[in-house]
Design an enzyme around this catalytic site. Structure first.
Site, mmCIF file in Angstrom:
data_model
loop_
_atom_site.group_PDB
_atom_site.id
_atom_site.type_symbol
_atom_site.label_atom_id
_atom_site.label_comp_id
_atom_site.label_asym_id
_atom_site.label_seq_id
_atom_site.Cartn_x
_atom_site.Cartn_y
_atom_site.Cartn_z
ATOM 1 N N HIS A 197 1.055 -1.130 -0.041
ATOM 2 C CA HIS A 197 0.018 0.051 0.107
ATOM 3 C C HIS A 197 0.852 1.163 -0.013
ATOM 4 O O HIS A 197 0.895 2.074 0.936
ATOM 5 C CB HIS A 197 -1.154 0.015 1.192
ATOM 6 C CG HIS A 197 -2.053 -1.058 1.265
ATOM 7 N ND1 HIS A 197 -1.920 -2.272 1.715
ATOM 8 C CD2 HIS A 197 -3.255 -1.059 0.246
ATOM 9 C CE1 HIS A 197 -3.115 -2.884 1.222
ATOM 10 N NE2 HIS A 197 -3.687 -2.129 0.728
ATOM 11 N N HIS A 201 1.145 1.343 -5.854
ATOM 12 C CA HIS A 201 0.135 0.991 -5.742
ATOM 13 C C HIS A 201 -1.173 2.091 -6.167
ATOM 14 O O HIS A 201 -1.934 1.686 -7.090
ATOM 15 C CB HIS A 201 -0.499 0.527 -4.317
ATOM 16 C CG HIS A 201 -1.761 -0.007 -4.263
ATOM 17 N ND1 HIS A 201 -2.522 -1.229 -4.908
ATOM 18 C CD2 HIS A 201 -2.962 0.467 -3.622
ATOM 19 C CE1 HIS A 201 -3.681 -1.000 -4.653
ATOM 20 N NE2 HIS A 201 -4.231 -0.116 -3.643
ATOM 21 N N HIS A 237 -6.885 7.152 -2.423
ATOM 22 C CA HIS A 237 -7.528 6.049 -1.922
ATOM 23 C C HIS A 237 -6.712 5.388 -0.965
ATOM 24 O O HIS A 237 -7.640 4.842 0.084
ATOM 25 C CB HIS A 237 -8.193 5.047 -2.921
ATOM 26 C CG HIS A 237 -7.258 3.992 -3.311
ATOM 27 N ND1 HIS A 237 -6.235 4.260 -4.309
ATOM 28 C CD2 HIS A 237 -7.371 2.770 -2.913
ATOM 29 C CE1 HIS A 237 -5.406 3.209 -4.345
ATOM 30 N NE2 HIS A 237 -6.206 2.123 -3.608
ATOM 31 N N ASP A 344 -8.853 -1.256 -7.695
ATOM 32 C CA ASP A 344 -8.170 -1.422 -6.266
ATOM 33 C C ASP A 344 -7.612 -2.976 -6.412
ATOM 34 O O ASP A 344 -6.550 -3.399 -5.859
ATOM 35 C CB ASP A 344 -9.000 -1.097 -5.336
ATOM 36 C CG ASP A 344 -8.060 -0.949 -3.827
ATOM 37 O OD1 ASP A 344 -6.879 -0.599 -4.175
ATOM 38 O OD2 ASP A 344 -8.740 -1.186 -2.933
#
Length: 427
Positions: A197, A201, A237, A344
């Site tokens: 993360h 990403h 996000h 995602d």
């Protein structure tokens, strides 16, 4: 007395459009009829927009003999809200805010997408320019792009996409503020040194969301503000992700879990922290948006980022499948949320070398969490086995069906318009 019968309104609009074809139009009459149409559409939308509140979702469809009990328990814990969560209230419907929106609701407008980017404002390394030639492709190698940009994949990708969609000009985004904002995003993504993360990403999800908008044709269905919301939401996000899950935060009673009352803990933080950045004048990329656009954008971004909470997965899929069985149109917010969710979790659908590298990074991040709490060790292996079959494949299946329902009528409308134009040109 104005007649508000839907058929009468449509007939009146047809008459006005015919007058426009001949160069004669009563602007007051056009405005009156568009306002009536907007009110009518708003009323219909109010009656038909409902959120399904069935918390069991698709778990009840899984056959007991085919899915071990521990797998069902993990799916329920991770991808649904069975853990005593209160049901979310029905979402507020989007409103047709203006005559312009009423027109956009019924007219398919071709949007120009630039195949090359305007380089003003950022100096692109030659290796980055080479990698960006593949930015429209599913096979885009974000790792090579990251290396080619000197470890600034997110900064260059966000700037490039906003330029290609002409959103910097459209919303008068200050270039210097944009550069500083995305650099601050990159710093936040690097805060916890996560193997998975991280800013790579974020760049990968942003590029994948772009691919989905471009190659499904949905970019023609979305407004410019909605495209901006998609790029922005994808970029932020996972901002300042801690490298641990929401369940981890809840079980350890972390500060953010207490702050957000165990509800979408990380997702709430991602949005809140990103907007706090823009409270700084030199990073306020939305400074020139009017009040209505600012509020609509924020509403879209919140809804989309909240949809990346994996505990919402089964509810989201079931809601979309139900929407596909209805005769009315599909809620744009739900489609945008599904696209971001799909982007995602998309790496298992990418080429093997990319998927392998992402999986290795994800395993490393999970093991770091395991080192903190060893009881999570057994769950790690369950995660890896079930994710593709029960999460990724159903998500993309629903996204394909959704795209077909949205784009099909637009293609048919465009075909009829072309046929009509061809017949006119013969005379």
């Amino acid at each position: 007395r104005t007649n508000k019968c839907p058929v009468c309104v449509c007939l009146r609009l047809k008459g006005v459009l015919e007058q426009m074809d001949h160069g004669v139009v009563d602007l007051l009459e056009l405005r009156r009829n568009l306002e009536l149409a907007a009110a009518m559409l708003d009323a219909v939308y109010t009656d038909e927009t409902r959120r399904l509140l069935d918390t069991e979702d698709e778990l009840s469809d899984l056959q007991a003999e085919s899915v071990p009990s521990e797998v069902r328990d993990w799916l329920a814990c991770t991808f649904s809200r069975k853990m005593g969560m209160a049901k979310r209230r029905p979402e507020e419907k989007p409103r047709f805010r203006s005559i312009v929106h009423a027109v956009q609701a019924g007219i398919f407008v071709e949007r120009m997408y630039r195949r090359t980017s305007n380089m003003a404002g950022l100096t692109y390394p030659p290796t980055a320019l080479t990698a960006l030639k593949e930015v429209d492709q599913w096979s885009f190698d974000v790792f090579s792009f990251h290396e080619g940009t000197g470890d600034h994949a997110l900064k260059f990708l966000v700037y490039d996409l906003l330029t290609r969609y002409d959103l910097i000009n459209r919303f008068r985004i200050p270039v210097q503020a944009l550069v500083q904002f995305v650099e601050a995003l990159e710093n936040g993504y690097s805060k916890h040194r996560n193997p998975y993360h991280n800013l790579i990403h974020a760049a990968d999800v942003t590029q994948t969301a772009h691919f989905l908008m471009l190659h499904t044709g949905l970019m023609h269905w979305l407004s410019e503000l909605e495209i901006l919301a998609m790029v922005f939401a994808a970029a932020i996000h996972d901002f300042e992700h801690t490298g641990t899950t929401n369940n981890f935060h809840i079980h350890t009673r972390s500060e953010v879990a207490i702050l957000y009352n165990d509800r979408s803990v990380l997702e709430n933080h991602h949005v809140s922290a990103a907007y706090r950045l823009m409270a700084e004048e030199d990073m306020n990329i939305l400074v020139n948006l009017n009040k209505d656009d600012w509020r609509e954008l924020r509403s879209l971004v919140i809804e989309m980022v909240m949809s990346t909470d994996m505990s919402c997965h089964f509810q989201q899929i079931k809601t979309m499948r139900n929407a596909l069985t209805q005769t009315h149109g599909i809620d744009k917010v739900k489609v945008l949320s599904l696209m971001l969710h799909a982007a995602d979790i998309s790496h298992p659908a990418k080429a093997w070398p990319l998927h392998y590298r992402w999986t290795h990074s994800l395993m490393e991040e999970f093991f770091r969490q395991v080192h903190i709490h060893l009881f999570l060790l057994l769950r790690l292996f369950t995660d890896m086995m079930c994710f593709i079959d029960f999460i990724v494949e159903p998500t993309f299946s629903v996204l394909i069906d959704t795209t077909e329902k949205v784009i099909g009528p637009l293609i048919e409308e465009d075909r009829k318009a072309r046929e009509t134009g061809n017949r006119r040109s013969r005379y």
